[in-house]
Design a protein around this motif. Structure first.
Motif, PDB file in Angstrom:
ATOM      1  N   ARG A 251       0.826  -1.211   0.000  1.00 37.39           N
ATOM      2  CA  ARG A 251       0.000   0.000   0.000  1.00 37.39           C
ATOM      3  C   ARG A 251       0.861   1.263   0.000  1.00 37.39           C
ATOM      4  N   ILE A 252       1.941   1.238   0.755  1.00 37.91           N
ATOM      5  CA  ILE A 252       2.827   2.415   0.818  1.00 37.91           C
ATOM      6  C   ILE A 252       3.559   2.616  -0.505  1.00 37.91           C
TER       7      ILE A 252
ATOM      8  N   THR B  88      15.425   1.051   1.289  1.00 35.59           N
ATOM      9  CA  THR B  88      16.279   0.786   0.132  1.00 35.59           C
ATOM     10  C   THR B  88      15.603   1.068  -1.202  1.00 35.59           C
ATOM     11  N   THR B  89      14.272   1.131  -1.216  1.00 34.08           N
ATOM     12  CA  THR B  89      13.568   1.430  -2.461  1.00 34.08           C
ATOM     13  C   THR B  89      13.750   2.900  -2.800  1.00 34.08           C
TER      14      THR B  89
ATOM     15  N   ALA C 181       5.685   9.891  -1.466  1.00 31.36           N
ATOM     16  CA  ALA C 181       5.879  10.393  -0.093  1.00 31.36           C
ATOM     17  C   ALA C 181       7.027   9.688   0.619  1.00 31.36           C
ATOM     18  N   ARG C 182       8.089   9.340  -0.131  1.00 30.09           N
ATOM     19  CA  ARG C 182       9.203   8.592   0.459  1.00 30.09           C
ATOM     20  C   ARG C 182       9.851   9.368   1.597  1.00 30.09           C
ATOM     21  N   THR C 183      10.080  10.659   1.418  1.00 27.63           N
ATOM     22  CA  THR C 183      10.751  11.460   2.443  1.00 27.63           C
ATOM     23  C   THR C 183       9.951  11.473   3.737  1.00 27.63           C
ATOM     24  N   GLN C 184       8.620  11.672   3.608  1.00 32.91           N
ATOM     25  CA  GLN C 184       7.782  11.703   4.803  1.00 32.91           C
ATOM     26  C   GLN C 184       7.742  10.343   5.487  1.00 32.91           C
ATOM     27  N   ILE C 185       7.691   9.263   4.703  1.00 34.14           N
ATOM     28  CA  ILE C 185       7.643   7.923   5.284  1.00 34.14           C
ATOM     29  C   ILE C 185       8.931   7.631   6.058  1.00 34.14           C
TER      30      ILE C 185
END
Length: 590
Positions: free
Chosen positions: A381-382, A414-415, A420-424
């Motif tokens: 989902r993320i 690693t992905t 929203a990678r930075t927020q995650i």
């Protein structure tokens, strides 16, 4: 005479088993943690010892102690090994224990397997699937256990009253005995074992028949209610079905209760089942109505999963719902069939019980790794952007879902590219640094305060007209309080106006501060009133203003919102006496 001697031996044996069990529990709790550092070894010992004595005390009575020891030890050892296997989903043991759902599987295994073992010991292998004997044995165990627990509570009541009575004359004998560390455990186990033995001796009187007959009286009550519920749902055009995604537990509980009522109504054989024609039709109707209830529960958990993804509690809920649905489907098909449908239902109950036992055992194996399934689903989902940072199960992946959760976090780190990678990643770092989920969530909410404050500023009307609040005014409110105010604003008044406002009132003109009251509707259809003042452009305070009229409620009538908007109010000095101490004035309710 011989029967009395046999009863005496059984009582002594059960009292001894209970006493040793109590002593073993004390040793597990008080001694072994200081002697054994390996938490998983302690888990195995705890499950083996506690499970052994619980199963042994359930088996003894219908079966002699010497024949019951090995089966009790065998079952508890199997459960312990399955639990040990499941515990390796986690790097440490504490999250496994906190997960709770493994304990539910352990409970089901003991609950279902013990009657099968008892029937085989008492009647032999040829009868181990005999529903008549399984039914009587299972309910007999439940009634004996309930009677023994009630007697044990009564015993301790007598002990404490006796201690209080002797204390009146200065005798503390009972208190001194109970202060011996292991003594309460030993006494409790001894009394419980003795009570179980006596309950078995008088099984002709302490039998499940009364309980089962009382349960049957509920069938004519439950059937009309279920029918009315389903008819009302259909007549509403299924418009209310969307609500059931949050009521899966309720629907599943209703279905399990219905299954129990059908089971006690068909009883153990044709000689004990319900025979009145209208009651037979009531039971048949209940068996059929279980299926739509189970389907609604399935709908509810499906909607929940589609919206928010899998979590271990949802996996467990889905498994329970599917199991209930299978029961409902089998019961409905058999109830609608011709002939001796109750006899066929009794035979089906044996297969369904074994199916439930198998599911409970598989739950503790890698075949049904709820944490792995949940972590993979939430990770997907993320990565696909279907879960916003607010919805991402970051805390659960970090602290609650064991090795599978850590593997999902490694993948997120690693992905290279996903929404929203930075927020995650920031949330992951914050979750690893937080001591509790509440602190983690509160910190996230507080970071949204500036944005929420701007939204709230646009929603809350300020009076008198022409007045306004600074841009950062609502940043002084906690996110929880802003949520309450926002909800109040969205709840319109009778004349269609927002259910909130801020009234600027110079309560202390000499202070030079901007003061006022924040008034908004609550869930109780009343108005909440909070007093604030501005400091550096931010509202502070949040106190409930005192009333100068004794007995007046702090929440005022809804008409106050309309009166304030229309200017129907006055600001004037309060005519009260105060107690002056230097520069401080004190009055009631201030």
């Amino acid at each position: 005479m011989k029967q009395a001697q046999d009863w005496s031996r059984t009582r002594l044996a059960m009292a001894g088993v209970g006493g040793v069990g109590g002593l073993s529990l004390w040793a597990l709790v008080e001694l072994l943690p200081d002697l054994i550092d390996n938490a998983r070894l302690l888990l195995v010992l705890f499950i083996v010892v506690i499970g052994f004595f619980v199963v042994l005390m359930s088996l003894v009575g219908p079966n002699p102690v010497r024949r019951s020891v090995l089966p009790a030890l065998g079952l508890s050892s199997v459960v312990a090994m399955l639990s040990l296997l499941a515990s390796f989903r986690f790097a440490a043991l504490e999250p496994f224990v906190d997960a709770v759902h493994p304990a539910a599987a352990v409970f089901i295994i003991y609950l279902v397997a013990t009657p099968f073992i008892s029937v085989r010991l008492e009647h032999g292998r040829a009868h181990q699937l005999d529903y008549d004997k399984l039914f009587q044995t299972a309910w007999g165990m439940i009634v004996r256990a309930l009677a023994a627990v009630l007697f044990t509570w009564l015993f301790w009541g007598v002990v404490f009253l006796s201690d209080a009575l002797l204390g009146l004359v200065g005798l503390n004998i009972i208190e001194e005995i109970l202060e011996i560390e292991a003594m309460p455990f030993v006494i409790n186990g001894t009394v419980l074992g003795l009570a179980i033995a006596v309950a078995h001796e008088w099984r002709a009187y302490v039998s499940p028949h009364l309980v089962l007959r009382l349960f049957r009286l509920l069938v004519p009550v439950v059937v009309p209610i279920l029918a009315l519920f389903l008819v009302a749902l259909v007549l509403s055009g299924l418009d209310d079905a969307w609500k059931f995604f949050s009521e899966t537990a309720l629907l599943t509980g209703v279905a399990i209760g219905g299954i129990t009522l059908v089971t006690v109504s068909v009883d153990r054989d044709a000689g004990h089942q319900v025979t009145l024609r209208w009651m037979v039709w009531m039971v048949r109707a209940l068996a059929v109505l279980l299926l739509p209830v189970a389907l609604l529960a399935l709908w509810g958990i499906s909607v929940r999963v589609l919206q928010y993804g899998w979590t271990p509690p949802r996996v467990l809920a889905a498994l329970c719902v599917v199991n209930v649905l299978i029961y409902g489907l089998v019961y409905a098909v058999l109830a609608l069939s011709r002939g001796a449908w109750m006899e066929r239902l009794r035979r089906a109950n044996v297969a369904l019980a074994l199916w439930s036992l198998a599911l409970a055992a598989l739950w503790l194996t890698p075949v049904m790794d709820a944490e792995k399934l949940s972590a993979d689903a939430q990770l997907e989902r993320i990565l696909e952007g279907r879960a916003t940072p607010d919805q991402a199960a970051v805390w659960e992946l970090t602290h609650e879902w064991g090795r599978a959760g850590q593997q999902a976090l490694d993948t997120l780190r690693t992905t290279a590219d996903y929404p929203a990678r930075t927020q995650i990643l920031a949330l992951i770092e914050r979750a690893e640094q937080s001591d509790s989920q509440w602190d983690f969530q509160d910190e996230i909410k507080q970071q949204k305060v500036p944005e929420q404050a701007q939204e709230l500023l646009a929603m809350v009307p300020v009076y008198p007209e022409g007045q306004s609040l600074p841009q950062r005014a609502f940043e002084g409110l906690h996110s929880y309080q802003m949520g309450r105010v926002r909800k109040g604003c969205e709840t319109l008044t009778d004349d269609g106006a927002p259910g909130c406002l801020f009234l600027i009132v110079p309560f202390h003109p000499e202070s030079g501060l901007t003061e006022g009251l924040l008034i908004y509707k609550t869930d109780r259809d009343t108005l909440e009133v909070r007093g604030y003042w501005l400091e550096d452009g931010v509202l502070v305070g949040g106190v409930r203003p005192g009333t100068l009229i004794p007995g007046t409620r702090e929440d005022i009538a809804e008409t106050a919102l309309r009166d304030i908007r229309e200017g129907n109010y006055e600001i004037k000095p309060a005519q009260v006496n105060v107690l002056t101490l230097g520069d401080t004035a004190i009055f009631p309710n201030n």
